[in-house]
Scaffold this motif. Structure first.
Motif, PDB file in Angstrom:
ATOM      1  N   THR A  63      13.136 -22.293  12.193  1.00 30.43           N
ATOM      2  CA  THR A  63      12.500 -20.981  12.084  1.00 30.43           C
ATOM      3  C   THR A  63      13.563 -19.958  12.460  1.00 30.43           C
ATOM      4  O   THR A  63      14.463 -20.250  13.252  1.00 30.43           O
ATOM      5  N   ILE A  64      13.459 -18.769  11.886  1.00 27.41           N
ATOM      6  CA  ILE A  64      14.447 -17.714  12.115  1.00 27.41           C
ATOM      7  C   ILE A  64      13.732 -16.467  12.602  1.00 27.41           C
ATOM      8  O   ILE A  64      12.726 -16.059  12.022  1.00 27.41           O
ATOM      9  N   GLU A  65      14.275 -15.868  13.656  1.00 31.41           N
ATOM     10  CA  GLU A  65      13.831 -14.561  14.122  1.00 31.41           C
ATOM     11  C   GLU A  65      15.038 -13.636  14.056  1.00 31.41           C
ATOM     12  O   GLU A  65      16.122 -13.999  14.513  1.00 31.41           O
ATOM     13  N   ILE A  66      14.843 -12.454  13.501  1.00 32.97           N
ATOM     14  CA  ILE A  66      15.929 -11.480  13.382  1.00 32.97           C
ATOM     15  C   ILE A  66      15.431 -10.135  13.897  1.00 32.97           C
ATOM     16  O   ILE A  66      14.351  -9.677  13.516  1.00 32.97           O
ATOM     17  N   ALA A  67      16.239  -9.517  14.751  1.00 36.65           N
ATOM     18  CA  ALA A  67      15.893  -8.187  15.257  1.00 36.65           C
ATOM     19  C   ALA A  67      15.997  -7.178  14.120  1.00 36.65           C
ATOM     20  O   ALA A  67      16.946  -7.195  13.332  1.00 36.65           O
ATOM     21  N   SER A  68      15.033  -6.307  14.050  1.00 36.35           N
ATOM     22  CA  SER A  68      14.954  -5.299  13.001  1.00 36.35           C
ATOM     23  C   SER A  68      16.161  -4.362  13.013  1.00 36.35           C
ATOM     24  O   SER A  68      16.672  -4.007  14.066  1.00 36.35           O
ATOM     25  N   HIS A  69      16.591  -3.991  11.821  1.00 42.54           N
ATOM     26  CA  HIS A  69      17.656  -3.000  11.627  1.00 42.54           C
ATOM     27  C   HIS A  69      17.350  -2.286  10.312  1.00 42.54           C
ATOM     28  O   HIS A  69      17.010  -2.932   9.312  1.00 42.54           O
ATOM     29  N   SER A  70      17.493  -0.984  10.294  1.00 42.79           N
ATOM     30  CA  SER A  70      17.085  -0.193   9.125  1.00 42.79           C
ATOM     31  C   SER A  70      17.728  -0.649   7.816  1.00 42.79           C
ATOM     32  O   SER A  70      17.068  -0.682   6.783  1.00 42.79           O
ATOM     33  N   GLU A  71      18.994  -1.007   7.815  1.00 41.26           N
ATOM     34  CA  GLU A  71      19.659  -1.438   6.578  1.00 41.26           C
ATOM     35  C   GLU A  71      19.381  -2.889   6.246  1.00 41.26           C
ATOM     36  O   GLU A  71      19.602  -3.320   5.120  1.00 41.26           O
ATOM     37  N   LEU A  72      18.907  -3.639   7.201  1.00 44.20           N
ATOM     38  CA  LEU A  72      18.726  -5.073   7.047  1.00 44.20           C
ATOM     39  C   LEU A  72      17.331  -5.456   6.575  1.00 44.20           C
ATOM     40  O   LEU A  72      17.172  -6.350   5.737  1.00 44.20           O
ATOM     41  N   ASP A  73      16.323  -4.794   7.084  1.00 43.26           N
ATOM     42  CA  ASP A  73      14.936  -5.198   6.867  1.00 43.26           C
ATOM     43  C   ASP A  73      14.550  -5.321   5.397  1.00 43.26           C
ATOM     44  O   ASP A  73      13.952  -6.312   4.984  1.00 43.26           O
ATOM     45  N   ASP A  74      14.889  -4.327   4.592  1.00 46.92           N
ATOM     46  CA  ASP A  74      14.529  -4.358   3.170  1.00 46.92           C
ATOM     47  C   ASP A  74      15.224  -5.512   2.450  1.00 46.92           C
ATOM     48  O   ASP A  74      14.623  -6.179   1.609  1.00 46.92           O
ATOM     49  N   ALA A  75      16.487  -5.761   2.788  1.00 48.47           N
ATOM     50  CA  ALA A  75      17.221  -6.876   2.167  1.00 48.47           C
ATOM     51  C   ALA A  75      16.589  -8.206   2.536  1.00 48.47           C
ATOM     52  O   ALA A  75      16.473  -9.107   1.691  1.00 48.47           O
ATOM     53  N   LEU A  76      16.159  -8.347   3.786  1.00 49.19           N
ATOM     54  CA  LEU A  76      15.511  -9.588   4.223  1.00 49.19           C
ATOM     55  C   LEU A  76      14.193  -9.802   3.491  1.00 49.19           C
ATOM     56  O   LEU A  76      13.896 -10.915   3.047  1.00 49.19           O
ATOM     57  N   LYS A  77      13.404  -8.752   3.348  1.00 50.31           N
ATOM     58  CA  LYS A  77      12.114  -8.863   2.664  1.00 50.31           C
ATOM     59  C   LYS A  77      12.301  -9.164   1.176  1.00 50.31           C
ATOM     60  O   LYS A  77      11.607 -10.008   0.615  1.00 50.31           O
ATOM     61  N   THR A  78      13.255  -8.491   0.552  1.00 50.97           N
ATOM     62  CA  THR A  78      13.503  -8.686  -0.875  1.00 50.97           C
ATOM     63  C   THR A  78      14.015 -10.097  -1.176  1.00 50.97           C
ATOM     64  O   THR A  78      13.643 -10.698  -2.186  1.00 50.97           O
ATOM     65  N   ASN A  79      14.859 -10.626  -0.303  1.00 46.42           N
ATOM     66  CA  ASN A  79      15.497 -11.918  -0.547  1.00 46.42           C
ATOM     67  C   ASN A  79      15.035 -13.016   0.412  1.00 46.42           C
ATOM     68  O   ASN A  79      15.754 -13.977   0.660  1.00 46.42           O
ATOM     69  N   GLU A  80      13.828 -12.877   0.934  1.00 43.49           N
ATOM     70  CA  GLU A  80      13.313 -13.833   1.918  1.00 43.49           C
ATOM     71  C   GLU A  80      13.317 -15.269   1.386  1.00 43.49           C
ATOM     72  O   GLU A  80      13.750 -16.196   2.072  1.00 43.49           O
ATOM     73  N   HIS A  81      12.856 -15.462   0.171  1.00 42.33           N
ATOM     74  CA  HIS A  81      12.801 -16.816  -0.402  1.00 42.33           C
ATOM     75  C   HIS A  81      14.199 -17.435  -0.462  1.00 42.33           C
ATOM     76  O   HIS A  81      14.384 -18.597  -0.083  1.00 42.33           O
ATOM     77  N   TYR A  82      15.179 -16.672  -0.934  1.00 44.22           N
ATOM     78  CA  TYR A  82      16.561 -17.158  -1.020  1.00 44.22           C
ATOM     79  C   TYR A  82      17.087 -17.554   0.362  1.00 44.22           C
ATOM     80  O   TYR A  82      17.675 -18.621   0.531  1.00 44.22           O
ATOM     81  N   ILE A  83      16.886 -16.702   1.353  1.00 48.26           N
ATOM     82  CA  ILE A  83      17.396 -16.960   2.702  1.00 48.26           C
ATOM     83  C   ILE A  83      16.750 -18.223   3.280  1.00 48.26           C
ATOM     84  O   ILE A  83      17.442 -19.092   3.816  1.00 48.26           O
ATOM     85  N   LYS A  84      15.436 -18.341   3.143  1.00 46.08           N
ATOM     86  CA  LYS A  84      14.733 -19.501   3.673  1.00 46.08           C
ATOM     87  C   LYS A  84      15.165 -20.784   2.963  1.00 46.08           C
ATOM     88  O   LYS A  84      15.344 -21.819   3.602  1.00 46.08           O
ATOM     89  N   GLU A  85      15.341 -20.697   1.666  1.00 46.50           N
ATOM     90  CA  GLU A  85      15.755 -21.874   0.889  1.00 46.50           C
ATOM     91  C   GLU A  85      17.158 -22.337   1.279  1.00 46.50           C
ATOM     92  O   GLU A  85      17.407 -23.526   1.476  1.00 46.50           O
ATOM     93  N   GLU A  86      18.080 -21.406   1.416  1.00 49.16           N
ATOM     94  CA  GLU A  86      19.471 -21.748   1.731  1.00 49.16           C
ATOM     95  C   GLU A  86      19.651 -22.266   3.160  1.00 49.16           C
ATOM     96  O   GLU A  86      20.587 -23.021   3.420  1.00 49.16           O
ATOM     97  N   THR A  87      18.780 -21.853   4.079  1.00 51.55           N
ATOM     98  CA  THR A  87      18.946 -22.220   5.487  1.00 51.55           C
ATOM     99  C   THR A  87      17.937 -23.267   5.954  1.00 51.55           C
ATOM    100  O   THR A  87      17.921 -23.624   7.128  1.00 51.55           O
ATOM    101  N   LEU A  88      17.087 -23.740   5.041  1.00 55.69           N
ATOM    102  CA  LEU A  88      16.019 -24.697   5.361  1.00 55.69           C
ATOM    103  C   LEU A  88      15.071 -24.135   6.422  1.00 55.69           C
ATOM    104  O   LEU A  88      14.665 -24.822   7.352  1.00 55.69           O
TER     105      LEU A  88
END
Length: 118
Positions: A63-88
């Motif tokens: 499981t991954i927890e990431i502290a919010s950051h204004s430039e980061l949050d939208d990228a994480l939401k948009t590419n959540e599936h990719y990030i989860k898939e690549e990192t298991l």
């Protein structure tokens, strides 16, 4: 040839190279989508490094927890599936504050990431 002067100049947003009579021009302007993709790829890289440093096996689910950051949050939401898939990762959570996370910095982004083995 005395009547003609040939010069070259850069075109804003383009990278141009010329060799042996061949010219190549690339549009190097970063769209918002490309920037989000780059941020997501960097996050995947950092998570994989944290996994390795933590001694996790390649096949371990996390499981991954990431502290919010204004430039980061939208990228994480948009590419959540990719990030989860690549990192298991089974879960990717963005939180306002994160205790005991690994601090990462790249570009103008500074945040904290915490991973847990399932």
């Amino acid at each position: 040839l005395e009547d003609v002067e040939i010069t070259s100049s850069d075109i804003e947003g383009w990278l141009v190279a010329n060799q042996s009579g061949i010219t190549v021009a690339l549009d190097v302007t970063l769209s918002p989508e490309l920037k989000k993709e780059g941020i997501s790829r960097e996050i995947v890289n950092r998570i994989q490094n944290i996994r390795k440093e933590s001694g996790l096996e390649v096949t371990d689910r996390i499981t991954i927890e990431i502290a919010s950051h204004s430039e980061l949050d939208d990228a994480l939401k948009t590419n959540e599936h990719y990030i989860k898939e690549e990192t298991l990762a089974d879960l990717l959570t963005i939180t306002q504050y994160l205790d005991n996370g690994t601090i990462i910095e790249f570009d103008d982004i500074a945040t904290s990431i915490k991973i847990n083995k399932l």
